[in-house]
Design an enzyme around this catalytic site. Structure first.
Site, short mmCIF file in Angstrom:
data_model
loop_
_atom_site.label_atom_id
_atom_site.label_comp_id
_atom_site.label_asym_id
_atom_site.label_seq_id
_atom_site.Cartn_x
_atom_site.Cartn_y
_atom_site.Cartn_z
N LYS A 202 0.85 -1.19 0.00
CA LYS A 202 0.00 0.00 0.00
C LYS A 202 0.89 1.24 0.00
O LYS A 202 1.30 1.75 1.05
CB LYS A 202 -0.91 -0.01 1.23
N SER A 405 -8.47 -0.11 -5.13
CA SER A 405 -8.69 0.27 -3.74
C SER A 405 -10.17 0.61 -3.52
O SER A 405 -11.02 -0.25 -3.62
CB SER A 405 -7.75 1.42 -3.35
#
Length: 610
Positions: A202, A405
């Site tokens: 991430k 996402s």
């Protein structure tokens, strides 16, 4: 015999004046009546569509960037040099080509790419599929460009014949991603970014906490960029077999090949089989007059432009009673109501609700082109889709260039998820980022002091360092958010949570990779997704309608003044390298202003569509 007394002079004068006034009144009314009739007749004649020329070419000359949905540009931003690229709707290009394939009035397709400013590979693939269908109908496709960059050439390569100017070039370079890192700037200013995240890959927070790319981000980025470049080359090789053998060498050995061509870039492209010939602008016009036919004035060739054609086709198409409703989610996902070009959680949820309550809409397609954003807003959208399914209407997600996402989160309420082979998706991870501005405030002589009833009372006040108890709450919330994310994916994708975790951790995948890993159902564009929705709804005769927020009178005026259309003469379609760099940095920093999630938690991918 008595005679009537003759009226006096004064009376006769007034009578004459009155008669003159009355005649003038009658004449004025008659003239006004005739003017109204003439105006109505002129309006009726103007409203009557001019017949399209028979056996003409359809001209596709996109002026700007291909988008799913136009956004109204900020006039101040335009004056400052940002946000100034025109936008062209992908749906207009694809719909025009598909309609022309079966239209007897259209005999050829002419594409001019000089003003095409940008497009994701997945969007180019959708246009390529439409062009392939046009060619299967037995019609020819011709393309010309002064030069071709990598985006423009993908479109050009789909043609039967491709020409470049004698002093032009075909520039192919592969894909790259080089983010700007702001940690050094923040350090100098005294700004601290306090990070809470789950997901090894991430990387969204890294530009604000590092000065270079992390090994994990470098690994994941290289993986999807290499896959995207292989996809690009395969697309070109399939469209132009004569260029297949030397395509990789054209990029990797460009200096040597250019030397062999004597420094002539156009000749280099011709020898590599990337183009079929070299033509100046006048030679190109003569070529089209020969292939398509001369226009009535004999100065050009017989053609109709895309905007005129698609408008005519849509007016001519009879309306069905049943509809497939398309809701577009393009841009960063932000809490609340937002304008087009930004995915407002409440805005998009309201459009989905509107589609659900519309009895003529039998199924909903959510077209996602978003890297994510607010976790709260993402869930608001996903929940509205879930309610739509519970109401008995099929829900299909069609992924555009990016659906990662938060863009992937909102996709987890669909009956089917479709992605393009080159779509960027996944990035299943979550983070929180809270700025600490106490440093720069101290440098300015500003102090913050006070009392609270608990350590949590100060909340996420950026003027003060984050309290450890608040930090603990945030980290636990982020860990719970990630657990919920992978459980949500597991439920929707019918996967074991542990298996989801293996392909999650914030890692980005191409659509083709995501299909192999079970993250999407099928590969295809919007057209295929709409057909899937129709099949689930049991429809054979239907129309497609976009469910969109109407522009306010102010935004309509701005749209006209700033002209977001693709047909403006002399429109700005491409920024200079310096302008583009400054605009990129400005937009990256300005993006922080969109972070308005109530819980400061975000599902956002630092990824750009190849």
């Amino acid at each position: 015999m008595d005679r009537k007394a003759r009226p006096g002079v004064v009376r006769r004068v007034f009578s004459a004046v009155w008669r003159a006034i009355d005649r003038f009144r009658q004449l004025s009314l008659n003239l006004l009546f005739l003017a109204v009739v003439a105006f109505l007749v002129a309006g009726w004649l103007a409203a009557r569509p001019t017949p399209l020329p028979a056996e003409a070419a359809l001209l596709i000359a996109p002026n700007g960037q291909l988008v799913e949905q136009r956004s109204v540009r900020n006039p101040l931003s335009v004056l400052q040099g940002g946000d100034g690229i025109h936008q062209v709707l992908l749906r207009d290009v694809v719909d025009a080509i598909r309609a022309a394939a079966g239209d007897a009035r259209i005999k050829a397709l002419v594409i001019e790419t000089d003003s095409l400013a940008g497009a994701g590979l997945s969007k180019l693939q959708e246009i390529a599929a439409a062009v392939a269908d046009f060619r299967k109908a037995g019609k020819k496709v011709y393309v010309h460009g002064k030069n071709f960059n990598q985006v423009q050439y993908h479109l050009a390569a789909q043609a039967d014949e491709v020409f470049v100017s004698p002093d032009g070039y075909v520039f192919l370079s592969g894909f790259a991603r080089y983010p700007t890192y702001f940690k050094g700037l923040f350090d100098q200013a005294g700004v601290k970014m306090q990070i809470f995240r789950v997901g090894t890959y991430k990387s969204f927070v890294e530009p604000y906490t590092r000065s270079d790319m992390s090994p994990e981000d470098r690994e994941a980025t290289r993986d999807y960029l290499d896959a995207a470049w292989r996809t690009y080359q395969a697309d070109i090789a399939a469209a132009r077999p004569k260029a297949a053998a030397g395509l990789a060498r054209y990029v990797s050995e460009a200096p040597a090949l250019l030397a062999e061509a004597g420094g002539d870039t156009a000749r280099m492209a011709l020898k590599a089989g990337l183009v079929d010939g070299l033509k100046t602008a006048d030679e190109w016009r003569d070529f089209l007059k020969e292939r398509v036919g001369a226009s009535d004035d004999a100065r050009g060739y017989k053609h109709v432009d895309m905007a005129t054609y698609i408008s005519r086709v849509r007016d001519e198409t009879p309306q069905a009673s049943d509809h497939i409703g398309i809701v577009v989610a393009q841009g960063a996902i932000v809490d609340g109501e937002q304008p087009s070009g930004v995915v407002g959680g409440d805005t998009v949820a309201g459009l989905i609700r509107q589609a659900r309550e519309d009895k003529s809409i039998k199924a909903v397609v959510l077209r996602v082109d978003s890297p994510g954003g607010s976790a709260t807003a993402s869930e608001v959208i996903r929940r509205e889709l879930e309610l739509t399914r519970k109401a008995g209407k099929p829900v299909i997600v069609s992924m555009g260039s990016v659906a990662a996402s938060g863009g992937y989160w909102i996709s987890m309420a669909a009956d089917e998820v479709w992605a393009g082979p080159a779509t960027l998706t996944g990035s299943i991870g979550i983070f929180a980022m809270v700025p600490d501005l106490s440093g720069p405030m101290g440098k300015l002589g500003l102090a913050v002091d006070g009392v609270g009833t608990s350590a949590l009372a100060s909340g996420l006040d950026p003027r003060r360092p984050l309290d450890p108890q608040v930090a603990s709450v945030l980290q636990q919330s982020i860990e719970f958010g990630y657990k919920r994310f992978i459980e949500l994916v597991g439920k929707n994708r019918r996967m074991d949570v542990a298996a989801v975790d293996q392909v999650a951790q914030g890692r980005v995948w191409l659509g083709s990779q995501a299909k192999e890993k079970g993250l999407v159902d099928k590969l295809g564009g919007l057209d295929e997704a709409v057909k899937a929705a129709a099949t689930r709804a049991g429809l054979k005769d239907y129309d497609v309608s976009y469910v969109e927020k109407p522009l306010s009178p102010r935004d309509q005026l701005l749209a006209k003044l700033l002209d977001n259309g693709e047909d403006t003469e002399g429109a700005k379609t491409r920024l200079s390298p310096v302008e583009a760099t400054l605009a990129r940095i400005r937009n990256e920093l300005a993006g922080l202003a969109l972070w308005n999630d109530p819980g400061a938690t975000y599902l956002h991918c630092l990824c750009e569509a190849p």
